[in-house]
Write an enzyme that holds these catalytic residues in place. Structure first.
Site, PDB file in Angstrom:
ATOM      1  N   HIS A   1       0.817  -1.205   0.000  1.00 33.25           N
ATOM      2  CA  HIS A   1       0.000   0.000   0.000  1.00 33.25           C
ATOM      3  C   HIS A   1       0.856   1.263   0.000  1.00 33.25           C
ATOM      4  O   HIS A   1       0.472   2.277  -0.586  1.00 33.25           O
ATOM      5  CB  HIS A   1      -0.920  -0.013   1.231  1.00 33.25           C
TER       6      HIS A   1
ATOM      7  N   HIS B   1     -10.276   2.686  -0.239  1.00 32.56           N
ATOM      8  CA  HIS B   1     -10.438   2.197   1.128  1.00 32.56           C
ATOM      9  C   HIS B   1     -11.249   0.914   1.049  1.00 32.56           C
ATOM     10  O   HIS B   1     -12.289   0.772   1.683  1.00 32.56           O
ATOM     11  CB  HIS B   1     -11.093   3.257   2.021  1.00 32.56           C
ATOM     12  N   ASN B   2     -10.731  -0.025   0.271  1.00 32.80           N
ATOM     13  CA  ASN B   2     -11.481  -1.237  -0.066  1.00 32.80           C
ATOM     14  C   ASN B   2     -11.591  -2.211   1.100  1.00 32.80           C
ATOM     15  O   ASN B   2     -12.689  -2.588   1.512  1.00 32.80           O
ATOM     16  CB  ASN B   2     -10.807  -1.942  -1.250  1.00 32.80           C
TER      17      ASN B   2
ATOM     18  N   ASN C   1      -3.379   5.885  -7.077  1.00 31.35           N
ATOM     19  CA  ASN C   1      -3.280   4.931  -5.979  1.00 31.35           C
ATOM     20  C   ASN C   1      -3.339   3.538  -6.581  1.00 31.35           C
ATOM     21  O   ASN C   1      -4.046   3.310  -7.558  1.00 31.35           O
ATOM     22  CB  ASN C   1      -4.452   5.168  -5.005  1.00 31.35           C
TER      23      ASN C   1
END
Length: 738
Positions: free
Chosen positions: A48, A94-95, A530
């Site tokens: 991330h 923001h999975n 992202n």
């Protein structure tokens, strides 16, 4: 430094680090890390934060243009929009948190992306989102939809920024791993952008905003791991948001920036205090020393490990001019926020963390980022699917029945139930509300404005990642063109499965190549983004979903175009080439139950020529309505225009040589529907098409009028029947009736 806890292989694995990565750490620092240091490496080297599987391929994306002020590498991208102003924007995922705890996951996704924008010195003016949920008949889907939508609305509405657009879809491949992609857009003066690069030796490092708690610890690490059936047990790694605290933080930060106190500023997002401090120091070629005794905490007895990895929300880190520290503190105290000097910049190039008089971490700061693993993972290309000849796919139902079914299907049904929960009018600058091709907002008092969109077609990316990547960018481009905007730049959110599986890594690689080619040809650079990987559950990945957030500029929002039919007796024109492409189409999936065939190809050169031609028609006042064609093809486009204007149409002519259902529901790319008021305007459009020097084709389809949509050789469908089918599904589903 000594460890109270033994660093075992099991502990290393729990921190998401592979054995060879841990050996890399040992070689880098020449000793065993402390627990706090292990946590810091875990935070900085996870997927991330480090992009270790994607960095190699992201380098090929075009990021520059004369109007680009700041490309990837900062909190958000920045473009020049004229009149001395800049647009600052980014999209992030923001999975995983939203699947575990839908309300707080979505809420903190919105909060985080807003901070990325105002960290740059911009006042947020709009939010968008792109949501993907599992099959509607999955037992968790309804609860997830409800929680996510409530979370997005709850944060955006309370913070006071309009949520103006987005996208929402359903597919069984998202059953165990939904997608929540949030985009924020802000406006700043072009010569007053703030960056994260720290400068100067001995300057104070200041902690600003809310207190630090234990929420969100290992949030970034959790976002870099695949799910299994125990995913919901990870609730403690989901942060908790407070939009009212964030609103205070926004106003305090903007006031502080105007005071001239700020040298560098960084949002505490993923990996919290660790990543923000390391990034500020590393970008400025400086060391950072932190004293955690000074960090404002809301929980008793927090350890250095917990403070460094907490992802508590509404927090900022700044480097300030020493002489202005008192003035800065007064501003923050006025807004009722914590202000604490917790460290200083040094010339050591070391990241030193102290707590209770002990050194808890002492690491080389540049290497924490620069020496993060960079993987050239093996990948395989997705096998090519056969092109489906439209004449070989008979329709099992009438075109009238197919249209009514499609317009009320989960993906194409109205999302009014969603966007009416968002305040899309606050600030008073929303010119076009959700439901059109792009949202349009006014900049200040106008007349200039922005066109904003978020879009992707995952089934195309699954069928052919390269073409799907191209199409995602082209669709965003068309959306902006359709409202009269000049496409300027994109932000992307690349959502994929496990990169350690060659087939999923191949999807990522080829989608990136496709979107890169589209950005180059369309002069539509990537300025921020992202990457969200490991989106899979029990070994099954999501559909590859490279969401594209597009931004365009309008010179005069009062002349923005809409898709609604405006009056009766206007001519309907189809601009673009139609081959009746049914492969990977919505019609094929919904009407025949098939998800096969190659997706429609995207001719990027023709796409650009067509877009520029349409933009010229809008600016010269030659058209009364414009709508780009995408999911569901021509028939869905006509139905949407009729419903938006509450005016019907009669279609007498379709592109020749095709089965009627293929002409109506094929998803050929690069096409627009236009309405025209006069014969002189038709003649001028025909002249421009003829002199465009391309293979562009123009078809006159029919005329507007009446209260029904009549397709060739079909009984009329009343607008009321279309609206009932279109508006019914989602509210009924959420009420438990569908």
């Amino acid at each position: 430094m000594k460890n109270a806890i033994a660093i075992t292989p099991e502990l290393v694995a729990q921190h998401g680090l592979k054995p060879d990565e841990y050996q890399r750490i040992l070689k880098l620092i020449g000793r065993e890390p402390t627990l706090t240091e292990l946590g810091i490496f875990s935070a900085m080297w996870n997927e991330h934060c480090s992009y270790k599987s994607s960095r190699l391929h992201l380098k090929g994306l075009p990021t520059k243009a004369p109007w680009v002020i700041q490309g990837p590498g900062e909190n958000a991208g920045v473009i020049d929009i004229g009149d001395g102003l800049a647009c600052v924007f980014k999209m992030e995922s923001h999975n995983h948190p939203s699947f575990i705890e839908p309300y707080q996951g979505a809420t903190t996704g919105v909060g985080g992306i807003l901070r990325d924008v105002f960290t740059m010195g911009a006042r947020p003016v709009a939010c968008l989102n792109a949501l993907r949920f599992g099959s509607p008949d999955h037992p968790k889907t309804r609860r997830l939809v409800s929680g996510v939508v409530a979370g997005i609305g709850g944060y955006g509405n309370s913070f006071g920024v309009p949520t103006v657009g987005g996208q929402m879809g359903f597919h069984s491949r998202y059953n165990g791993n939904i997608l929540v992609n949030a985009m924020a857009v802000g406006i700043a003066k072009a010569d007053e952008i703030f960056y994260a690069k720290a400068t100067g030796i001995g300057n104070p490092i200041v902690y600003l905003g809310s207190k630090t708690g234990r929420d969100g610890i290992h949030g970034a690490t959790m976002a870099s791991a695949a799910f299994d059936d125990s995913a919901e047990e990870k609730r403690p790694t989901v942060q908790v948001g407070d939009p009212f605290a964030e609103k205070l933080l926004l106003e305090a930060c903007l006031e502080l920036m105007q005071s001239g106190s700020v040298i560098a500023i960084q949002d505490m997002g993923a990996a919290g205090l660790t990543s923000s401090a390391v990034e500020m120091g590393a970008k400025g070629d400086l060391g950072i020393e932190l004293d955690l005794d000074k960090v404002p905490c809301r929980e008793e007895g927090m350890t250095a490990y917990e403070m460094m990895l907490s992802e508590s929300q509404e927090r900022m880190l700044m480097v300030l001019h020493p002489a202005k520290a008192e003035q800065a503190e007064a501003i923050f105290r006025k807004w009722g926020l914590d202000f604490a000097i917790i460290g200083k910049t040094t010339d050591t190039l070391r990241f030193v963390v102290k707590h209770h008089g002990e050194t808890m971490a002492d690491l080389p700061i540049k290497e924490l980022g620069d020496e993060a693993p960079l993987y050239d993972r093996p990948y395989v290309e997705t096998p090519k699917r056969p092109v489906l000849a439209p004449e070989n796919i008979p329709s099992p139902v009438s075109n009238r029945a197919a249209l009514l079914r499609l317009i009320g299907s989960p993906d194409l049904a109205s999302k009014r139930w969603v966007w009416e929960q968002y305040d899309h009018l606050i600030l008073g600058n929303t010119v076009q509300q959700p439901g059109g091709d792009s949202a349009v907002i006014r900049i200040g008092d106008g007349p200039r404005g922005l066109a904003l969109t978020a879009d992707v077609t995952p089934r195309y990316c699954e069928a052919d990642p390269f073409e799907g990547g191209k199409q995602a960018v082209a669709e965003a481009y068309r959306n902006i063109i359709s409202v009269g905007g000049t496409p300027r730049a994109i932000t992307d959110n690349l959502n994929f499965g496990n990169p350690e599986r060659p087939e999923y890594m191949g999807q990522l690689v080829y989608c990136i190549r496709g979107l890169g080619e589209a950005c180059r040809v369309l002069d539509f650079p990537v300025v921020s983004g992202n990457v969200s990987l490991y989106n899979e559950t029990n070994g099954r990945g999501i559909l590859p979903t490279p969401t594209i957030g597009g931004v365009g500029v309008l010179d005069d929002v009062t002349r923005a175009m809409t898709l609604a039919f405006k009056a009766a007796h206007e001519t309907i024109i189809l601009l673009g080439n139609t081959k009746g492409w049914l492969g990977a189409s919505t019609w094929l999936a919904e009407i025949t139950g098939r998800e096969d065939g190659a997706p429609p190809p995207v001719d990027l050169a023709l796409e650009k020529q067509t877009g520029e031609l349409v933009l010229g028609l809008i600016r010269d006042g030659l058209v009364t309505a414009v709508h780009d064609l995408s999911d569901g093809g021509l028939a869905i486009g006509l139905a949407e225009m009729a419903m938006a204007g509450k005016i019907g149409a009669r279609i007498d002519h379709l592109p020749p040589g095709l089965p009627t259902h293929a002409a109506l529901f094929g998803e050929d790319q690069g096409r627009y529907l236009l309405t025209v008021a006069t014969n002189d305007q038709i003649a001028e459009i025909s002249r421009r098409v003829g002199t465009s020097g391309s293979d562009l084709i123009m078809h006159i389809l029919g005329v507007t009028g009446g209260d029904s949509l009549t397709l060739p050789d079909e009984q009329p469908i009343s607008i009321a029947a279309l609206e009932t089918a279109h508006e019914h599904w989602l509210p009924s589903y959420m009420a438990g009736d569908a």
